[in-house]
Design an enzyme around this catalytic site. Structure first.
Site, PDB file in Angstrom:
ATOM      1  N   HIS A   3     -12.683  -2.643   2.705  1.00  0.00           N
ATOM      2  CA  HIS A   3     -11.259  -2.803   3.092  1.00  0.00           C
ATOM      3  C   HIS A   3     -10.832  -2.713   4.521  1.00  0.00           C
ATOM      4  O   HIS A   3     -10.485  -3.517   4.938  1.00  0.00           O
ATOM      5  CB  HIS A   3     -10.327  -2.080   1.861  1.00  0.00           C
ATOM      6  CG  HIS A   3      -8.970  -2.225   1.877  1.00  0.00           C
ATOM      7  ND1 HIS A   3      -8.252  -1.779   0.768  1.00  0.00           N
ATOM      8  CD2 HIS A   3      -8.212  -2.598   2.822  1.00  0.00           C
ATOM      9  CE1 HIS A   3      -6.839  -1.914   1.088  1.00  0.00           C
ATOM     10  NE2 HIS A   3      -6.954  -2.429   2.429  1.00  0.00           N
ATOM     11  N   HIS A  51      -7.259  -3.014   9.267  1.00  0.00           N
ATOM     12  CA  HIS A  51      -8.535  -3.524   9.147  1.00  0.00           C
ATOM     13  C   HIS A  51      -9.269  -3.887  10.170  1.00  0.00           C
ATOM     14  O   HIS A  51      -9.733  -5.149  10.644  1.00  0.00           O
ATOM     15  CB  HIS A  51      -8.150  -5.055   8.471  1.00  0.00           C
ATOM     16  CG  HIS A  51      -7.296  -4.711   7.122  1.00  0.00           C
ATOM     17  ND1 HIS A  51      -6.882  -5.855   6.330  1.00  0.00           N
ATOM     18  CD2 HIS A  51      -6.929  -3.744   6.493  1.00  0.00           C
ATOM     19  CE1 HIS A  51      -6.255  -5.715   5.206  1.00  0.00           C
ATOM     20  NE2 HIS A  51      -6.578  -4.171   5.385  1.00  0.00           N
ATOM     21  N   TYR A  63     -21.018  13.127  18.957  1.00  0.00           N
ATOM     22  CA  TYR A  63     -20.239  14.202  18.848  1.00  0.00           C
ATOM     23  C   TYR A  63     -18.652  13.756  18.467  1.00  0.00           C
ATOM     24  O   TYR A  63     -18.040  14.782  17.963  1.00  0.00           O
ATOM     25  CB  TYR A  63     -20.554  15.130  19.808  1.00  0.00           C
ATOM     26  CG  TYR A  63     -19.547  14.743  21.009  1.00  0.00           C
ATOM     27  CD1 TYR A  63     -18.301  15.159  21.277  1.00  0.00           C
ATOM     28  CD2 TYR A  63     -20.187  14.007  22.056  1.00  0.00           C
ATOM     29  CE1 TYR A  63     -17.556  14.857  22.296  1.00  0.00           C
ATOM     30  CE2 TYR A  63     -19.332  13.572  23.138  1.00  0.00           C
ATOM     31  CZ  TYR A  63     -18.145  14.143  23.397  1.00  0.00           C
ATOM     32  OH  TYR A  63     -17.521  13.668  24.580  1.00  0.00           O
ATOM     33  N   HIS A  70      -2.772   2.435   8.589  1.00  0.00           N
ATOM     34  CA  HIS A  70      -3.816   1.704   7.848  1.00  0.00           C
ATOM     35  C   HIS A  70      -4.230   0.303   8.657  1.00  0.00           C
ATOM     36  O   HIS A  70      -3.036  -0.431   9.011  1.00  0.00           O
ATOM     37  CB  HIS A  70      -3.577   1.254   6.554  1.00  0.00           C
ATOM     38  CG  HIS A  70      -4.434   0.484   5.876  1.00  0.00           C
ATOM     39  ND1 HIS A  70      -5.598   0.489   5.672  1.00  0.00           N
ATOM     40  CD2 HIS A  70      -3.949  -0.638   4.984  1.00  0.00           C
ATOM     41  CE1 HIS A  70      -6.103  -0.525   4.947  1.00  0.00           C
ATOM     42  NE2 HIS A  70      -5.213  -1.473   4.733  1.00  0.00           N
ATOM     43  N   TYR A 111      -5.167  22.755  21.932  1.00  0.00           N
ATOM     44  CA  TYR A 111      -4.176  23.859  22.157  1.00  0.00           C
ATOM     45  C   TYR A 111      -4.096  23.996  23.578  1.00  0.00           C
ATOM     46  O   TYR A 111      -3.469  25.243  23.963  1.00  0.00           O
ATOM     47  CB  TYR A 111      -4.625  25.138  21.488  1.00  0.00           C
ATOM     48  CG  TYR A 111      -4.845  25.138  20.064  1.00  0.00           C
ATOM     49  CD1 TYR A 111      -3.792  24.341  19.181  1.00  0.00           C
ATOM     50  CD2 TYR A 111      -5.826  26.021  19.136  1.00  0.00           C
ATOM     51  CE1 TYR A 111      -4.034  24.389  17.766  1.00  0.00           C
ATOM     52  CE2 TYR A 111      -5.999  25.604  17.834  1.00  0.00           C
ATOM     53  CZ  TYR A 111      -4.979  25.046  16.881  1.00  0.00           C
ATOM     54  OH  TYR A 111      -5.136  24.696  15.850  1.00  0.00           O
ATOM     55  N   GLU A 128       0.620  -1.074   0.165  1.00  0.00           N
ATOM     56  CA  GLU A 128      -0.121   0.020  -0.134  1.00  0.00           C
ATOM     57  C   GLU A 128       0.923   1.230   0.080  1.00  0.00           C
ATOM     58  O   GLU A 128       0.324   2.301   0.347  1.00  0.00           O
ATOM     59  CB  GLU A 128      -0.815  -0.006   1.166  1.00  0.00           C
ATOM     60  CG  GLU A 128      -1.743  -1.204   1.443  1.00  0.00           C
ATOM     61  CD  GLU A 128      -2.763  -1.320   0.223  1.00  0.00           C
ATOM     62  OE1 GLU A 128      -2.954  -0.530  -0.635  1.00  0.00           O
ATOM     63  OE2 GLU A 128      -3.816  -2.126   0.464  1.00  0.00           O
TER      64      GLU A 128
END
Length: 218
Positions: free
Chosen positions: A146, A85, A104, A83, A201, A64
Site C-alpha cells: 500500500h 504512496h 542509524y 499517508h 530538546y 482512509e
C-alpha cells in the site's frame, strides 16, 4: 494543511490524488476530502470529522478516515497523520519488508525498526487495526502492499518524517542490491535515539559525559 498536501506532490512522495492528511482540532479533526486534486483543494474543502465517525459539509472525507480517526484517538502524543504512496517505501511494502536498523537514521521513527503492517483492504477497519499495531511505539510505518504513514505534532513535522522514511526506503532498496546489509545493535540504536531526543530538546549530544560539545565562544 493544503500547502502540506501540495508539498507532498512537489517533493515526489505522492502522486495525483493519492494520500491524505489529518490534523487534530478541538472538535475532532480536519481531514482532506476524497478524490479532490491537491492543486484544486482550498482550505474550505477540508472536512471536519468527529471521533464517532460523523462529518460536516458537502464533501466526503478521505476513504482512509478510519485509520486517521483511530490513530489520533489512541496517540495523544501526536496531532497530525500523513499517508502517502511514496515509491521506495511502497516498493518495500509490496514485499512486506520491515526497515531494520541498517542505518542509524531509522531511529527517527522512534525505534530500532520501521515496521510493515500486514495487508488489509484500503479504507477498512482491518487496515486501521493493522496500522495501529505497526505504529505501536513508533512515529511511522509501512502498510503492506500500500504505502506509508508518518505522524507528527504538526503537518510540517509529519511531512519531514515522511520524506525521511522515503529516503531510508530508497537507501535500503539500494543496499539490498549488494546483499543484506549489517544491522546496528539494539544497544547502539538506544544511544542513537537518546541522542536524537536530546537534540530535539535543544541539548547538545554528550552521551559519554566528556563535555566536548560545540558551544558559543565567550
Amino acid at each position: 494543511m493544503v500547502a502540506t498536501c501540495r508539498r507532498m506532490n512537489e517533493t515526489g512522495i505522492n502522486q495525483g490524488t493519492a494520500g491524505n492528511l489529518s490534523v487534530r482540532n478541538p472538535k475532532g479533526f480536519l481531514i482532506t476530502p476524497t478524490s479532490l486534486p491537491y492543486d484544486r483543494m482550498q482550505p474550505d474543502n477540508l472536512v471536519q470529522m468527529y471521533f464517532d465517525g460523523s462529518f460536516e459539509g458537502e464533501l466526503r472525507p478521505s476513504s482512509e478516515w478510519r485509520f486517521h480517526r483511530d490513530i489520533l484517538q489512541k496517540r495523544t502524543d501526536i496531532d497530525c497523520v500523513l499517508h502517502c504512496h511514496s515509491v521506495y517505501a511502497t516498493t518495500l511494502a509490496v514485499h512486506h519488508k520491515t526497515i531494520p536498523s541498517f542505518h542509524y537514521m531509522t531511529g527517527v521513527a522512534g525505534g530500532t525498526t520501521i515496521r510493515c503492517a500486514r495487508y488489509a483492504t484500503f479504507g477498512t477497519q482491518a487496515l486501521s487495526d493493522a496500522a495501529l499495531e505497526a505504529l505501536e511505539g513508533r512515529l511511522a510505518c509501512l502498510l503492506g502492499q500500500h504505502g506509508q504513514i508518518s505522524l507528527g505534532k504538526t503537518p510540517a513535522k509529519a511531512l519531514a518524517l515522511a520524506v525521511e522514511v522515503e529516503t531510508l526506503s530508497r537507501l535500503y532498496v539500494q543496499a539490498l542490491t549488494l546483499g543484506e546489509p549489517p544491522i546496528l545493535s539494539d544497544e547502539e540504536m538506544a544511544r542513537v535515539i537518546t541522542q536524537m531526543k536530546n537534540m530535539s530538546y535543544g541539548q547538545a549530544p554528550d552521551l559519554e559525559g566528556v563535555n566536548d560539545t560545540a558551544r558559543k565562544r565567550a
